[in-house]
Every structure is written in structure tokens, then in C-alpha cells.
Design a protein around this motif. Structure first.
Motif: not given
Lengths: 306, 292
Positions: A190-196, A249-253, A280-292
Motif C-alpha cells: 500500500l505504501g509503495t503504491a501510494a508513494g508511486a 510517511l508517519k503512518w508508514l513508519a 490503511a485509511a491514510v495510505l488508501v486516501a493518498y493512493l486514490v488522491v494521487g491517482l486522480v
């Protein structure tokens, strides 16, 4: 199918073609053009992945500042601050190297995904590589899948080395239960996908390829300082903790601490819990926002070009 | 539009803010020819070509490239095109052979990568990283990547900028062999000798429109048939421009003969002279009407 009309007239020119002969097919090439099957998305994506990996590991800057950086930092910090059996937290405490490892794992994930893509795509765009690709029948999705594939692979190799280094050189006890490694797997993926995807989106921010690292590096560095990577998160001022909570990053750590620290350490968290749901919620949120954002802002050309 | 037309452009318009980059441009390129677009910087050449390649959207006008509107071009359409852009310094850490092999994976029927590397004269550099190539080698690699998919139509934007004379010559040979194979080539260039050497037809673009379109030899129409004759008469240099130089020389022989006419020169305007007059920058007195 049209036949070739002889062009008006060919001006005579040098006829020596020794270096410039191209083999002509016996059949009319135009008769078959446009009928052969286009290569599948999977095939092109894999070709992209392999090429991206090659490129990444040949780029000295990338290898040092993205791939090796967390390994170097772990070695330095664990050596310097772990001297004389220093520990973190209430008695009996966690050996410093062990406390530091999850932070470095989280940093590695962010560098390999976010920093890597934000920089490499900005440079490719600036140098005209993206524009060149756009002019070929490469499916655009293959480009992104290739980036994802190479990020996942480099990041996975980095994790193996980082965890191996921690275990072998600094005697860190690794988790022995499957549920810990399952946590590692989902936080990592999840972290890698959101970061990417955030890296893809952020690649449009720097004005040029040359300025990209000046824009991206400080952000990454500041996040490392406020997210409990270099310092013990509990020791940070409350307002800084609040700011860090906005970023992944805080959540990943924290997620990685839940993998690599002993169970008693959960009580030492600021919230008193590993907060897996929130992570999980924060990482998914970044994933979705980053994707859009990424989909809406992605450009194959420089800003000053079309 | 006949079925032999590879590129068809009618009444093309594109503006950037107040500037009309392309302003009613028209041209058509037949299958199998090398078509050259000449023009000064800012004339609208690159904008036009990038509209044809699908990189930019037009404001209005009709455009058809291999029977397709570039704004609706799909992968299949792209697989029939080859595009060599003006300048790129990407992929520096990969080798020549790796890149050619990689780009081959995008196409349904690619050329053999090794043969192609040989055809562009880079066999010795096949294992060399791109950043170590010279400008000319880099450009030949660009072309290799542009033609690896056996394009029906190849776009070349100023391909030989920065080449030494020998590299240009072998590059021209490469383009001729592509044409002989049936590839249609649309070439933009600054270099008039390049157009003269290669092009079956040239369009001169100025201020976003075509101001002349013909074979290089006939380009400029009447202007190209105006020949300058120079001679020395009564110790003074004389010159005149005429469409009938033979008649003039015969008259001079009768007047000044018998024997050699002193200082006789018969000069046809070069493509450059015609070009400069078309883009409004006449270089010398060649094309000015000199009273006889």
C-alpha cells in the motif's frame, strides 16, 4: 490497398550505399502493414519494467540517494546511537537499532516509490523521452505499469537488504509470526503504491528536470524529520506530530514499527495503539488522491511545449 | 483526396495567444515521396508537423494522416508512423542495442534490431551507452528508433542539424534507401542543400502558410528561370537578368565578338536564392530585376 505511385522525379545523388542498405522485404510491405497483431499490454509492460530496472541501477545518483540511502543511514545511526546498548522507551527499552529499522524501512519505501518517480519522470519529461514514447504505439498504460513494476521490484530488493543488514550486522530480532509479515506485506504494498502514484502526480510540479531534485529532496527530508524516522516520534512537539499525521510517511513508519518492535512497544505509541485501520485509511486516501491527480495532470510534454 | 495521398492538410489554423503559428496552411504528400517543408524558425513548420503527428490539436482545418485524423489516432495508426523529433537527450544510460530492441517491442512487425543498427552505421557503437554517442550518432539512433516499426510514413524534424558533411551524406543515403523501400518521408529542414538532395517536392512555409510548393528544381517558378548574365564591356562590369540567356549570349557574341566575351558568367539562381526571396530575405541582387 494503394499501390505506390512513382514520385515525380528522383534527383540523382551519391549512390554509394555501402553503409546505408536496408533489407527490403520481397512482398509489398504496405500490403501487410496494419494487419499484424499489436503486442499485448502485458508484453510491453514487462519490457518497460525490465528497461526501467536497467536504467535505475545504472543511474549512480538513484542508486546512492534512493536505493542505498536507507542502508547507509541505518548503518550510521545504529552504530552511532546504538553504542553502549542504548535503548528507546520505558524500561527495559528497545535497542536503538531495532527502533530505528522500521523508520528506515518506511523511508526506503518512500524513496523508492515517491522520490524515484517524481524525479525520474520529471527528468524524462524534460529530456523529451516521454514525448518520444508518446509518438510510438506503446500503450500509455504500459509506461505506468512498467514504472510500478520496477518500483515494486527495486523496493522489494531494498527491503531484503535493509532487513538483512539490520539482522546480520546489528543483531535485530526479526518477527517470527506470519501475522507480523502479513502486516509488513500490506503496509509495504500500500505504501509503495501510494508513494508511486503520488510520485507520478508530483513529477509535474518541478519546472524542469534540473530543478526536480531541488524541489523533491527537501520535502522528503522534512518528512523524515517530523515523521519519527530520525527521531523518536514521542519526543517530537505535539504540533509537529499533528503536522506529520497529515502525511503518509508517519503512518508508514508506525505500520512498520508494528512489524519490527515487540508487542510492549504498542503502549509506547503516542496514541497507545498501532492504529492499523487509520494507517490503511491514510495510505488508501493518498493512493486514490494521487491517482486522480496523476491522471488529470500527467503530461507527456514539457510545459513550454504544446 | 486520392488513395495515394499519405498526408492531406486543408485550411489548417493554430494560434498561440495572439500569434497565428499556422494560418491557412495546405499541403498534401503522396505515398512514396520525400516531401520537404522548408522555412525559417517560427514559420510554423514544427507546429504543423506536430499536429500531423498527433502531439498538438488544431484550432480548425482538415487533417488526414494515413487516412486518419491525428486527434483520433489509435495504437494501430501509430504503429504505421515513425516519428523523429527535433531534439531529445533522453535514455542516456541505456545502450544503442538495448534501446533499439526495446522500441521494437512496441510494434507488430518490427525490423530486425541488429540489421537496423547496422543500417544506420552504429554496429560498432551497439554496446555503447547513449550518453557517450556523438551528436551525429545520437541522431542516427533517433532515426533507428523512428523506423524500427517499418513505418509507412516517417516524420523527420530537422534530422541532420549538427552533422559533419560525411555523416550527412550517409544519412541522406539512408533516407533514399527508405524511400526506395516505399516509405513516405515528410522532412522539415533548415538546409536547402538537404531539400535539394533528397526531396521530390518542397513546400516553403512562411508565416504559417505555404508560399511555394514544387520540385526543388522548379521551386519558385518563374524566378528560378531568371538567369543572371555577367560580362565586361568597354572595361565596365555589366549584368542583366533574363529568361532567355542563350539569346542574350548570342546577341553579345554578335556585338562583342568574334572570340570570347570578356568576363562572361551565366548564373542560375540557387535554391537558396529562390528560398530567400520567398521568405522575404533576398540575399543578393540575383532576383532583382536589373534593367538590361
Amino acid at each position: 490497398m494503394s499501390t505506390t505511385t512513382p514520385p515525380p522525379e528522383h534527383t540523382a545523388g551519391p549512390t554509394d550505399r555501402s553503409t546505408a542498405e536496408l533489407t527490403t522485404r520481397p512482398t509489398d510491405r504496405r500490403a501487410s502493414a496494419g494487419t499484424g497483431a499489436l503486442p499485448s499490454l502485458a508484453r510491453v509492460s514487462w519490457a518497460r519494467t525490465v528497461l526501467e530496472l536497467r536504467q535505475f541501477f545504472r543511474e549512480r545518483d538513484a542508486v546512492v540517494f534512493i536505493f542505498a540511502y536507507p542502508l547507509i543511514m541505518l548503518a550510521i545511526f545504529a552504530t552511532v546511537f546504538g553504542q553502549g546498548g542504548a535503548t528507546v522507551g520505558p524500561e527495559p527499552g528497545i535497542p536503538f537499532a531495532q527502533y530505528f529499522l522500521p523508520g528506515m524501512v518506511a523511508t526506503g519505501v518512500m524513496l523508492s516509490s515517491f522520490q524515484n518517480l517524481a524525479l525520474s519522470i520529471a527528468v524524462e519529461r524534460d529530456e523529451g523521452g516521454l514525448k518520444r514514447l508518446r509518438g510510438t504505439p506503446m500503450p500509455p498504460a504500459a509506461y505506468f505499469l512498467g514504472k510500478m513494476g520496477s518500483v515494486l521490484l527495486t523496493s522489494a530488493i531494498q527491503m531484503v537488504l535493509l532487513i538483512g543488514l539490520g539482522s546480520l550486522a546489528f543483531g535485530i530480532d526479526l518477527p517470527s509470526t506470519a501475522d507480523r509479515w502479513l502486516t509488513f506485506a500490506w503496509v509495504f504494498v500500500l505504501g509503495t503504491a501510494a508513494g508511486a502514484v503520488c510520485g507520478v502526480a508530483f513529477s509535474s510540479v518541478p519546472r524542469s528536470g534540473r530543478s526536480a531534485s531541488a524541489v523533491v529532496t527537501p520535502i522528503v527530508l522534512v518528512l523524515q524529520f517530523i515523521s519519527g524516522v530520525f527521531f523518536v516520534f514521542n519526543d517530537l512537539p505535539t504540533w509537529m506530530q499533528r503536522v506529520a499525521e497529515v502525511f503518509p510517511l508517519k503512518w508508514l513508519a508506525q505500520g512498520m514499527r508494528s512489524v519490527f518492535l515487540p508487542e510492549e512497544a504498542e503502549a509506547f505509541e503516542v496514541s497507545g495503539s498501532w492504529q492499523h485501520e487509520a494507517t490503511a485509511a491514510v495510505l488508501v486516501a493518498y493512493l486514490v488522491v494521487g491517482l486522480v491527480l496523476g491522471v488529470r495532470t500527467f503530461r507527456w510534454q514539457r510545459r513550454d511545449d504544446g | 483526396m486520392s488513395p495515394t495521398t499519405a498526408v492531406h492538410v486543408r485550411d489548417l489554423h493554430k494560434r498561440y495567444g495572439p500569434k497565428r503559428a499556422v494560418d491557412g496552411l495546405e499541403l498534401s504528400v503522396e505515398h512514396g515521396e520525400i516531401f520537404s517543408v522548408l522555412g525559417p524558425n517560427g514559420a510554423g513548420k514544427t507546429t504543423t508537423v506536430e499536429i500531423l503527428e498527433g502531439y498538438r490539436h488544431r484550432d480548425r482545418g482538415e487533417v488526414s494522416v494515413l487516412g486518419t485524423d491525428p486527434q483520433r489516432g489509435d495504437r494501430r495508426w501509430r504503429s504505421r508512423l515513425g516519428i523523429v523529433l527535433q531534439s531529445a537527450d533522453d535514455q542516456a544510460e541505456l545502450t544503442v542495442a538495448e534501446l533499439v530492441r526495446h522500441f521494437a517491442t512496441f510494434y507488430p512487425e518490427p525490423r530486425d534490431p541488429e540489421e537496423l543498427v547496422a543500417a544506420v552505421g552504429l554496429t560498432e557503437k551497439a554496446g555503447t551507452r547513449v550518453r557517450q554517442l556523438s551528436g551525429g550518432q545520437r541522431r542516427r539512433l533517433d532515426v533507428a528508433l523512428g523506423i524500427v516499426g517499418r513505418p509507412e510514413l516517417l516524420f523527420l524534424d530537422e534530422p541532420t542539424t549538427g552533422f559533419d558533411p560525411e555523416a550527412r551524406r550517409s544519412f541522406w543515403d539512408l533516407l533514399r534507401s527508405l524511400r526506395d523501400e516505399g516509405t513516405t518521408i515528410l522532412l522539415t529542414t533548415h538546409y536547402l542543400d538537404e531539400a535539394e538532395q533528397l526531396a521530390d517536392r518542397c513546400a516553403v512555409v512562411r508565416d504559417g502558410r505555404v508560399v511555394a510548393l514544387d520540385t526543388p528544381a522548379a521551386l519558385g517558378g518563374r524566378a528560378a528561370r531568371q538567369v543572371m548574365v555577367r560580362w565586361v564591356e568597354d572595361g565596365a562590369a555589366r549584368s542583366t537578368t533574363t529568361a532567355e540567356p542563350t539569346a542574350l549570349v548570342t546577341a553579345l557574341t554578335a556585338r562583342l565578338g568574334p572570340g570570347e566575351i570578356p568576363g562572361l558568367e551565366v548564373l542560375r539562381p540557387t535554391l537558396e536564392d529562390v528560398y530567400l526571396s520567398l521568405i522575404g530575405k533576398a540575399s543578393d541582387h540575383h532576383l532583382e530585376e536589373v534593367p538590361a
